[in-house]
Design an enzyme around this catalytic site. Sequence first.
Site, PDB file in Angstrom:
ATOM      1  N   GLU A 118      32.695  48.683  51.689  1.00 27.19           N
ATOM      2  CA  GLU A 118      32.674  48.125  50.331  1.00 27.19           C
ATOM      3  C   GLU A 118      31.468  47.217  50.101  1.00 27.19           C
ATOM      4  O   GLU A 118      30.822  47.294  49.056  1.00 27.19           O
ATOM      5  CB  GLU A 118      33.970  47.360  50.066  1.00 27.19           C
ATOM      6  CG  GLU A 118      34.128  46.924  48.618  1.00 27.19           C
ATOM      7  CD  GLU A 118      35.404  46.111  48.387  1.00 27.19           C
ATOM      8  OE1 GLU A 118      35.826  45.383  49.307  1.00 27.19           O
ATOM      9  OE2 GLU A 118      35.953  46.196  47.279  1.00 27.19           O
ATOM     10  N   LYS A 157      36.320  47.412  54.206  1.00 30.95           N
ATOM     11  CA  LYS A 157      35.550  46.332  53.570  1.00 30.95           C
ATOM     12  C   LYS A 157      34.084  46.394  53.994  1.00 30.95           C
ATOM     13  O   LYS A 157      33.193  45.983  53.252  1.00 30.95           O
ATOM     14  CB  LYS A 157      36.139  44.976  53.956  1.00 30.95           C
ATOM     15  CG  LYS A 157      37.510  44.715  53.353  1.00 30.95           C
ATOM     16  CD  LYS A 157      37.404  44.316  51.896  1.00 30.95           C
ATOM     17  CE  LYS A 157      38.778  44.242  51.241  1.00 30.95           C
ATOM     18  NZ  LYS A 157      38.684  44.210  49.777  1.00 30.95           N
ATOM     19  N   SER A 181      41.810  49.813  37.597  1.00 37.00           N
ATOM     20  CA  SER A 181      41.408  48.522  37.044  1.00 37.00           C
ATOM     21  C   SER A 181      39.936  48.298  37.351  1.00 37.00           C
ATOM     22  O   SER A 181      39.457  48.657  38.421  1.00 37.00           O
ATOM     23  CB  SER A 181      42.243  47.411  37.676  1.00 37.00           C
ATOM     24  OG  SER A 181      41.574  46.178  37.519  1.00 37.00           O
ATOM     25  N   CYS A 240      47.653  45.432  53.727  1.00 40.29           N
ATOM     26  CA  CYS A 240      46.572  44.879  54.555  1.00 40.29           C
ATOM     27  C   CYS A 240      47.060  44.314  55.882  1.00 40.29           C
ATOM     28  O   CYS A 240      46.298  44.282  56.843  1.00 40.29           O
ATOM     29  CB  CYS A 240      45.846  43.769  53.811  1.00 40.29           C
ATOM     30  SG  CYS A 240      45.352  44.247  52.166  1.00 40.29           S
ATOM     31  N   GLU A 267      26.390  48.859  43.972  1.00 36.48           N
ATOM     32  CA  GLU A 267      26.628  48.065  42.759  1.00 36.48           C
ATOM     33  C   GLU A 267      27.116  46.653  43.070  1.00 36.48           C
ATOM     34  O   GLU A 267      27.252  45.829  42.166  1.00 36.48           O
ATOM     35  CB  GLU A 267      27.611  48.799  41.836  1.00 36.48           C
ATOM     36  CG  GLU A 267      29.026  48.978  42.378  1.00 36.48           C
ATOM     37  CD  GLU A 267      29.212  50.220  43.254  1.00 36.48           C
ATOM     38  OE1 GLU A 267      28.203  50.764  43.743  1.00 36.48           O
ATOM     39  OE2 GLU A 267      30.379  50.618  43.475  1.00 36.48           O
ATOM     40  N   GLU A 279      43.166  40.886  36.326  1.00 39.22           N
ATOM     41  CA  GLU A 279      43.863  42.172  36.323  1.00 39.22           C
ATOM     42  C   GLU A 279      45.058  42.157  35.354  1.00 39.22           C
ATOM     43  O   GLU A 279      45.313  43.140  34.665  1.00 39.22           O
ATOM     44  CB  GLU A 279      44.315  42.523  37.746  1.00 39.22           C
ATOM     45  CG  GLU A 279      44.574  44.001  37.940  1.00 39.22           C
ATOM     46  CD  GLU A 279      44.516  44.427  39.403  1.00 39.22           C
ATOM     47  OE1 GLU A 279      44.253  43.579  40.287  1.00 39.22           O
ATOM     48  OE2 GLU A 279      44.739  45.615  39.668  1.00 39.22           O
ATOM     49  N   CYS A 338      42.149  46.659  44.618  1.00 43.43           N
ATOM     50  CA  CYS A 338      41.735  45.711  45.668  1.00 43.43           C
ATOM     51  C   CYS A 338      41.511  46.371  47.012  1.00 43.43           C
ATOM     52  O   CYS A 338      40.896  45.784  47.886  1.00 43.43           O
ATOM     53  CB  CYS A 338      42.748  44.600  45.883  1.00 43.43           C
ATOM     54  SG  CYS A 338      43.875  44.347  44.561  1.00 43.43           S
ATOM     55  N   GLU A 398      43.721  42.431  31.942  1.00 47.12           N
ATOM     56  CA  GLU A 398      43.338  43.816  31.653  1.00 47.12           C
ATOM     57  C   GLU A 398      44.567  44.674  31.364  1.00 47.12           C
ATOM     58  O   GLU A 398      44.575  45.482  30.426  1.00 47.12           O
ATOM     59  CB  GLU A 398      42.555  44.390  32.852  1.00 47.12           C
ATOM     60  CG  GLU A 398      42.029  45.796  32.584  1.00 47.12           C
ATOM     61  CD  GLU A 398      41.358  46.430  33.810  1.00 47.12           C
ATOM     62  OE1 GLU A 398      41.114  45.707  34.801  1.00 47.12           O
ATOM     63  OE2 GLU A 398      41.101  47.646  33.755  1.00 47.12           O
TER      64      GLU A 398
END
Lengths: 523, 261
Positions: free
Chosen positions: A292, A289, A250, A444, A297, A208, A230, A211
């Site tokens: 996710e 999650k 990102s 979190c 993908e 990250e 994230c 990037e």
Amino acid sequence: MDDRVKDDELRLEKQVTRRSFLRMMGGLGLAGITVSLAGCGASTVAGQAGGDGWLPQQYQGRGAWPAQVRGRVPITPDNPSIVRDDEKCILCGQCLEVCKNIQSVFGHYGLPLADEMVCVNCGQCALWCPTAAITERDDTQKVLQALQDPDKHVVVQTAPATRVALGEEFGLAPGTWVMGQQVAALKRLGFDAVFDTNFSADLTIMEEATELIKRIKGDINKPLPQFTSCSPGWVKFCEYFYPDLLPHMSSCKSPQQMLGALVKTYYAKMKNINPENIVSVSIMPCTAKKFEVQRPEMNSSAHYWNKQNMRDMDAVLTTRELARLIKQQGIDLNKLPEQNYDPLLGKSTGGAIIFGATGGVMEAAVRSAYYFITQQQPPANLLTLTPVRGLEGVKEAAVDVPGVGTVKVAVCHGMSNGRQVLEAVRKGNAPWHFVEFMCCPGGCISGGGQPRSAVPPSDEVRMQRINSLYQADARMQWRESHENSEVLALYQNFLEHPMSELAEELLHTSYTDRGKKAKQLTA
Amino acid sequence: MSKGVLVDLTKCVGCGSCMVACKMWNKLQYTRTASDKGGEASLDAENWTVVNKVETKKGNESVWRFVKNQCLHCEEPACASACFSKAIKKTKDGPVVYDANLCVGCRYCMLACPFNIPKYEWDKTFPQVRKCQMCSDRLHAGESPACVGVCPAGALTYGDRHNLLSQAREKINSDSSYIKHIYGEKEAGGTAWLYISDVPFEALGFRTNITTRPLPQYTESILSLTPAVGLGWGALLTGMYVYNRRRNEIARENKSGKDNG
Ligand code: SF4
Ligand code: SF4
Ligand code: SF4
Ligand code: SF4
């Protein structure tokens, strides 16, 4: 009117005769039989059905006016993250409060619905629900099954935030550090390898920060500010409500998904294990999650091996689910000796630990970005970046980086706070280079899958967990992600360098425009 | 003034709050999950209202709509006119209510209702006919029905029926996405619950071939055409019902007699 009354009377006459006839047949006067004998208990109006229950206070005695706090969130039965037991729901309205006012999801999309219920899967409603009518979707059986299957190699990873909360389920004070006990418990449960999501948090920083520097230098054609990626609840939120800003996101996968992809490629290769026999589980503070891992993908390992039907991650357990599993197996967490994570994907730095707190990703990224640009150790104030710590909704900081100038960053948590930043970016008056978004208030550590140590969640508990993370960071020998020796080994032996072709394939992703599903509200 | 509820189907998000409120206020049991389980949800003795998920098309796009279903409280209820013992009647507030004291258990109401609403407690010794009462006790106290009060999406509006009708008319006329029809305005002679929608009602499972003539006229004629069948059946059911009641009454009397002695 008159006609109807007459009609009624006419009808009545007819029916009375019929009724008398039937009464005769039965040989009994029905009217004499009491309500209690009819078995319908205490009805309000003599004999009338219904109305003998209750509703919460806010719905009482207000005339026809609607209550302020009312109703509940919509949840589809196939929501991968949360489920609801209608029987336990008391319509207290708490789930709706958090969804609407803190997460700004409910009520922030246009109606009629498209063909889904808009939900970012954050699970905050589960944390607020006083009766636990809403809970995470329970995947413990799935994991137990895998653990009992001798053909499966079951790998687990634990998120930064679970180690400061799991203990609360076993009577320990909020924020108690139970990292070693958690590893020991997982080993006793029978996992073949226990890895640390902190490892891939460090890896995320490598990717990250690289990037970010590329964006700042103009090496890639993507806009500033860069958004962190994230928090899967945040990512879905952006896809629903700000799809026009997705280029800011990102391309890095979340640490969970990075580790998932590496377990079935790098780890499988190094250990010579058939990736198809690996079951990859994670212990997360987060219900999003669970959504996710199902994103279509997220199957880079399948691409890598050219195999069908392989998923990078197979199951997610929340902190609460792990606690349940441990209790079910009769393991006393408090009595366990501390154990260490397994090598290869188990080492981490202080930068990774603080990922669990709001502002943590930013702070870790700044530390490493500074190093990448200047090739020097960051000054001490970058190791305690106080402006981005704490529970303020939107936080800002400016960091002087030699050779670049002032880098401006912002941090927000809770999506209603996030909206303030997003609106500024949309209007084009955002001064920042990098913005951290965390879906859940506090980050979190207060994710939708964490122990319900206070209902509704309190800032006091949040701060206790956060402080515990920062203390652990301060104790660490390595504070910066680029110092992680296992991460460096991974690049040396496998990925080559950040954002290499293979790194792009395994560690980066793209996003979906869900704008149509959550139609823009027109004022 | 006759009260009613306007349901704007474009606003419903399928949260099922209304269903839970109905259960809580009326102390109904959970026999199975009926909230947002799509086509599985159906009215029964313990489900006075359900929210059905309908997956349909609007133009080329597939859409989800949620349809709250309950007694529509007809202006001239067929069930009430079929009920020769006056257990079901229309109150002047609007609700069509059921009085267990008067019911003889003949179930004519079930046959008469054009919307298939009244249900029977098949599993009880003293079964009752069960259906939405439009929370008539709450209405009587000046409050809205339980389900209306809890709806967080503004899909349900409670008020005077004729006001709701003009509200509904204004909505569908000023917004081209609505179907130009108020379900319940004329159906079965008019109902207290009114629906507006952006998807054709037949696509949402509404019965749209219902006559606009008040239905009691039909039931009257049906009842008078088949007196033998009707009375025979009704008499048998009533006889058994009363016999059961009586038996239990005696049993209880015996028991309490013993307890006292
Ligand atoms: S998971 Fe989050 S977005 Fe979904 S209903 Fe609950 S609070 Fe709202
Ligand atoms: S918070 Fe829980 S009990 Fe309260 S309305 Fe929501 S689901 Fe029902
Ligand atoms: S009006 Fe009352 S009885 Fe009827 S569906 Fe609503 S809550 Fe249930
Ligand atoms: S409470 Fe309102 S929004 Fe929720 S299902 Fe019922 S009618 Fe629809």
